[in-house]
Motif scaffolding. Structure first.
Motif, mmCIF file in Angstrom:
data_model
loop_
_atom_site.group_PDB
_atom_site.id
_atom_site.type_symbol
_atom_site.label_atom_id
_atom_site.label_comp_id
_atom_site.label_asym_id
_atom_site.label_seq_id
_atom_site.Cartn_x
_atom_site.Cartn_y
_atom_site.Cartn_z
ATOM 1 N N CYS A 55 0.929 -14.962 0.717
ATOM 2 C CA CYS A 55 -0.051 -13.900 0.454
ATOM 3 C C CYS A 55 -0.121 -13.608 -1.046
ATOM 4 O O CYS A 55 0.883 -13.690 -1.762
ATOM 5 N N THR A 56 -1.296 -13.268 -1.546
ATOM 6 C CA THR A 56 -1.496 -13.007 -2.973
ATOM 7 C C THR A 56 -2.323 -11.743 -3.175
ATOM 8 O O THR A 56 -3.117 -11.352 -2.311
ATOM 9 N N VAL A 57 -2.121 -11.127 -4.363
ATOM 10 C CA VAL A 57 -2.901 -9.960 -4.769
ATOM 11 C C VAL A 57 -3.420 -10.193 -6.170
ATOM 12 O O VAL A 57 -2.644 -10.573 -7.067
ATOM 13 N N ASN A 58 -4.703 -9.991 -6.378
ATOM 14 C CA ASN A 58 -5.320 -10.151 -7.689
ATOM 15 C C ASN A 58 -6.080 -8.875 -8.042
ATOM 16 O O ASN A 58 -6.801 -8.326 -7.211
ATOM 17 N N TRP A 59 -5.898 -8.417 -9.282
ATOM 18 C CA TRP A 59 -6.578 -7.221 -9.748
ATOM 19 C C TRP A 59 -7.746 -7.620 -10.642
ATOM 20 O O TRP A 59 -7.665 -8.566 -11.418
ATOM 21 N N GLY A 60 -8.857 -6.872 -10.546
ATOM 22 C CA GLY A 60 -10.037 -7.159 -11.354
ATOM 23 C C GLY A 60 -9.822 -6.830 -12.826
ATOM 24 O O GLY A 60 -8.758 -6.355 -13.244
ATOM 25 N N ASP A 61 -10.842 -7.081 -13.625
ATOM 26 C CA ASP A 61 -10.747 -6.879 -15.074
ATOM 27 C C ASP A 61 -10.521 -5.416 -15.438
ATOM 28 O O ASP A 61 -9.829 -5.125 -16.411
ATOM 29 N N THR A 62 -11.112 -4.507 -14.691
ATOM 30 C CA THR A 62 -10.952 -3.078 -14.982
ATOM 31 C C THR A 62 -9.994 -2.465 -13.976
ATOM 32 O O THR A 62 -10.400 -1.974 -12.922
ATOM 33 N N ARG A 63 -8.716 -2.516 -14.297
ATOM 34 C CA ARG A 63 -7.700 -1.977 -13.397
ATOM 35 C C ARG A 63 -7.612 -0.467 -13.566
ATOM 36 O O ARG A 63 -7.287 0.028 -14.642
ATOM 37 N N PRO A 64 -7.895 0.327 -12.519
ATOM 38 C CA PRO A 64 -7.908 1.791 -12.660
ATOM 39 C C PRO A 64 -6.503 2.364 -12.841
ATOM 40 O O PRO A 64 -5.491 1.707 -12.564
ATOM 41 N N ASP A 65 -6.461 3.622 -13.298
ATOM 42 C CA ASP A 65 -5.182 4.282 -13.553
ATOM 43 C C ASP A 65 -4.345 4.430 -12.294
ATOM 44 O O ASP A 65 -3.107 4.465 -12.355
ATOM 45 N N TYR A 66 -4.980 4.545 -11.137
ATOM 46 C CA TYR A 66 -4.232 4.758 -9.892
ATOM 47 C C TYR A 66 -3.760 3.445 -9.265
ATOM 48 O O TYR A 66 -3.178 3.443 -8.195
ATOM 49 N N ALA A 67 -4.027 2.318 -9.900
ATOM 50 C CA ALA A 67 -3.541 1.034 -9.390
ATOM 51 C C ALA A 67 -2.034 0.931 -9.593
ATOM 52 O O ALA A 67 -1.508 1.276 -10.657
ATOM 53 N N ALA A 68 -1.338 0.448 -8.573
ATOM 54 C CA ALA A 68 0.127 0.351 -8.636
ATOM 55 C C ALA A 68 0.554 -1.063 -8.268
ATOM 56 O O ALA A 68 -0.184 -2.022 -8.473
ATOM 57 N N GLU A 69 1.748 -1.210 -7.668
ATOM 58 C CA GLU A 69 2.298 -2.537 -7.422
ATOM 59 C C GLU A 69 1.550 -3.268 -6.315
ATOM 60 O O GLU A 69 0.809 -2.676 -5.533
ATOM 61 N N ASN A 70 1.799 -4.574 -6.246
ATOM 62 C CA ASN A 70 1.114 -5.410 -5.257
ATOM 63 C C ASN A 70 1.540 -5.083 -3.824
ATOM 64 O O ASN A 70 0.708 -5.075 -2.913
ATOM 65 N N ILE A 71 2.828 -4.841 -3.633
ATOM 66 C CA ILE A 71 3.354 -4.546 -2.294
ATOM 67 C C ILE A 71 4.204 -3.282 -2.385
ATOM 68 O O ILE A 71 5.104 -3.196 -3.225
ATOM 69 N N HIS A 72 3.915 -2.313 -1.538
ATOM 70 C CA HIS A 72 4.633 -1.047 -1.569
ATOM 71 C C HIS A 72 5.135 -0.725 -0.166
ATOM 72 O O HIS A 72 4.379 -0.781 0.810
ATOM 73 N N LEU A 73 6.439 -0.388 -0.070
ATOM 74 C CA LEU A 73 7.077 -0.093 1.212
ATOM 75 C C LEU A 73 7.549 1.349 1.241
ATOM 76 O O LEU A 73 8.193 1.819 0.300
ATOM 77 N N GLU A 74 7.247 2.060 2.342
ATOM 78 C CA GLU A 74 7.781 3.399 2.574
ATOM 79 C C GLU A 74 8.186 3.511 4.041
ATOM 80 O O GLU A 74 7.370 3.242 4.931
ATOM 81 N N ASN A 75 9.430 3.872 4.289
ATOM 82 C CA ASN A 75 9.939 4.080 5.645
ATOM 83 C C ASN A 75 9.669 2.864 6.532
ATOM 84 O O ASN A 75 9.076 2.962 7.605
ATOM 85 N N THR A 76 10.112 1.706 6.065
ATOM 86 C CA THR A 76 9.887 0.459 6.806
ATOM 87 C C THR A 76 11.231 -0.237 7.054
ATOM 88 O O THR A 76 12.239 0.042 6.392
ATOM 89 N N ALA A 77 11.210 -1.169 7.995
ATOM 90 C CA ALA A 77 12.401 -1.966 8.291
ATOM 91 C C ALA A 77 11.967 -3.380 8.654
ATOM 92 O O ALA A 77 10.950 -3.576 9.304
ATOM 93 N N GLY A 78 12.740 -4.358 8.220
ATOM 94 C CA GLY A 78 12.487 -5.721 8.614
ATOM 95 C C GLY A 78 11.268 -6.355 7.980
ATOM 96 O O GLY A 78 10.576 -7.152 8.638
ATOM 97 N N VAL A 79 10.963 -6.013 6.729
ATOM 98 C CA VAL A 79 9.834 -6.618 6.019
ATOM 99 C C VAL A 79 10.324 -7.884 5.328
ATOM 100 O O VAL A 79 11.249 -7.830 4.506
ATOM 101 N N ILE A 80 9.740 -9.022 5.631
ATOM 102 C CA ILE A 80 10.161 -10.321 5.076
ATOM 103 C C ILE A 80 9.008 -10.920 4.299
ATOM 104 O O ILE A 80 7.891 -11.053 4.809
ATOM 105 N N GLN A 81 9.287 -11.302 3.051
ATOM 106 C CA GLN A 81 8.273 -11.940 2.197
ATOM 107 C C GLN A 81 8.722 -13.357 1.876
ATOM 108 O O GLN A 81 9.844 -13.590 1.462
ATOM 109 N N LYS A 82 7.803 -14.324 2.041
ATOM 110 C CA LYS A 82 8.112 -15.713 1.733
ATOM 111 C C LYS A 82 7.130 -16.231 0.694
ATOM 112 O O LYS A 82 5.988 -15.823 0.636
#
Length: 466
Positions: free
Chosen positions: A439-466
């Protein structure tokens, strides 16, 4: 000379017989009194043709070319093909007083029926003519990106276009359906359904203008369709009014193009039973408020769903519409309490508060997303959303409107409807057992101030990234 007269008489008898409905199996509605002048209500004539066809054992009821047939409610019948010839049109009568039969049984707060059928076998609606719901005639004043809805309490006169209940073997092919004032094609407890090559072109400003709603139905195939609708384009659900028809299962949707001001492909929000074994593939979603949405808001479950080979394009619209440009949205929250439609219908009988069921074994493969917001996965508790798989999912974040970002839409839910903060490519919030590969994430030329990280986890379990 006598021989010539006899031959002429025989030929006349043959030609007359060939035009006569029982001999040909074709029942032209104009032979039963329809005027086709666009002003006279032709519902009675259409019903006579349908009844005659069914009573004779079945055949084709023809809506002929070159005419507009204004009509109020009428009912389909078993073994009848309603065929709309090229350049023919059925137009819903704008007189609200003639729509008196509810599309949801005893619940009269969500629209009436126009064209309907119940407890039938072998029903077809075919041809390249048009079925026009005359939607704007039932609206209030036009707003910037919607129409004002007329005030209702326990009765809403807006007609649904097609309400088909407990039909065994249903075919809808090639027809153009447009301008619905409420839901367009509603399948309730239907089995063995094929919808192929139809166009649904609703006014994008009309709220509740769903395209196809698959409700407690099984063995449904939808292919090669073009759908534009203010509300959901294709929606799977299990409404409480029809619980006697059981689960919604074994649904395939392929080769469709969709645009929606709400959610182009939605599972839920009404789901008091089970939605299982569903495949969406080779579809394009464009210029929509939300792309693919699983929106579980009742005690029913959603399992074994695959989305593959899809292009999803989303953007922000106003808060009139549910959704905040989430290209993929997987959620399970208890339903909100409070508006008049909830009373007695949204919750189990006697309950004043609802519950939400499990969403699991959901697969996303080879999907390209372009949107102003990222993918959102969230549940009421960590176990409600589990075993979610993302394989080769691309998220391209590109700002294209002036609407404020950094917000996700949880409506209709109990409590706060919006989750505000930052924008992430993938936002996993209160969920478990999520796998990501390629999986991929691409940001446009005008990245807004509220843009943050590509993947964000809150209160999760068992998240696997390959």
């Amino acid at each position: 000379m006598k021989t010539r007269h006899i031959l002429f008489a025989l030929l006349s008898i043959f030609l007359f017989g060939a035009c006569h409905s029982p001999q040909t199996g074709v029942y032209n509605i104009m032979d039963y009194g329809a005027t086709g002048d666009g002003k006279t209500d032709d519902a009675s004539a259409i019903q006579k043709a349908i009844n005659a066809c069914s009573e004779a054992g079945g055949g084709t009821v023809l809506v002929p070319s070159g005419h507009t047939f204004l009509c109020g409610p009428f009912k389909l019948a078993s073994y009848v093909e309603l065929q709309l010839a090229p350049n023919s049109r059925l137009l819903a009568n704008p007189d609200e007083s003639i729509y008196t039969e509810s599309a949801f049984g005893a619940n009269r707060g969500e629209g009436m029926m126009w064209i309907s059928g119940k407890d039938l076998k072998n029903v077809s609606i075919t041809g390249t003519g048009s079925i026009d719901g005359n939607g704007v005639a039932f609206m209030g004043k036009e707003l910037e990106d919607s129409y004002e809805l007329k005030p209702v309490t326990d009765f809403d006169p807006r007609p649904h276009v097609l309400t088909l209940t407990n039909i065994e073997k249903l075919v809808i092919r090639d027809v153009n359906i447009c301008n619905s004032a409420y839901w367009t094609v509603h399948l309730i407890g239907c089995n063995n359904v094929m919808i192929d090559g139809i166009s649904i072109l609703n006014d994008l400003k009309i709220r509740n203008g769903d395209g196809i709603d698959i409700d407690h139905s099984k063995d449904v195939r939808i292919s090669n369709c073009f759908i534009e609708s203010g509300d959901d384009c294709i929606c799977l659900k299990n409404r409480r009014e029809f619980e006697q028809y059981g689960s919604c299962e074994d649904v395939v949707v392929t080769n469709c193009t969709m645009t929606s001001r709400s959610c182009a492909v939605k599972i839920g929000s009404e789901n008091m039973d089970k939605i299982n074994n569903v495949l969406f593939t080779n579809c394009i979603i464009k210029d929509s408020n939300r792309g693919i949405g699983i929106q579980n808001r009742d005690e029913g479950t959603v399992t074994n769903v695959i989305f593959s080979n899809m292009i999803v394009d989303c953007r922000f619209f106003s808060d009139v519409w549910w959704g905040k440009a989430e290209p993929i949205y997987v959620t399970s929250f208890p339903r909100a309490v409070g508006n008049h439609k909830d009373a007695g219908w949204r919750f189990p009988k006697g309950a004043v508060k609802g519950a939400c069921g499990e969403v699991s074994r959901i697969y996303f493969h080879n999907i390209k997303c372009t949107s102003e917001n990222g993918i959102f996965v969230s549940g009421d508790t960590i176990d409600k959303i589990n075993r979610i798989y993302f394989d080769q999912v691309e998220v391209n974040l590109h700002k294209r409107t002036t609407f404020e970002g950094g917000v996700y839409d949880k409506r209709p839910c109990d409590g706060e409807g919006f989750l505000k903060g930052k924008t992430y490519g993938f936002f996993f919030h209160t969920a478990s057992d999520i796998q990501m590969e390629g999986c991929t994430v691409n940001w446009g030329d005008t990245r807004p101030d509220y843009a943050a990280e590509n993947i964000h986890l809150e209160n999760t379990a068992g998240v696997i990234q390959k």
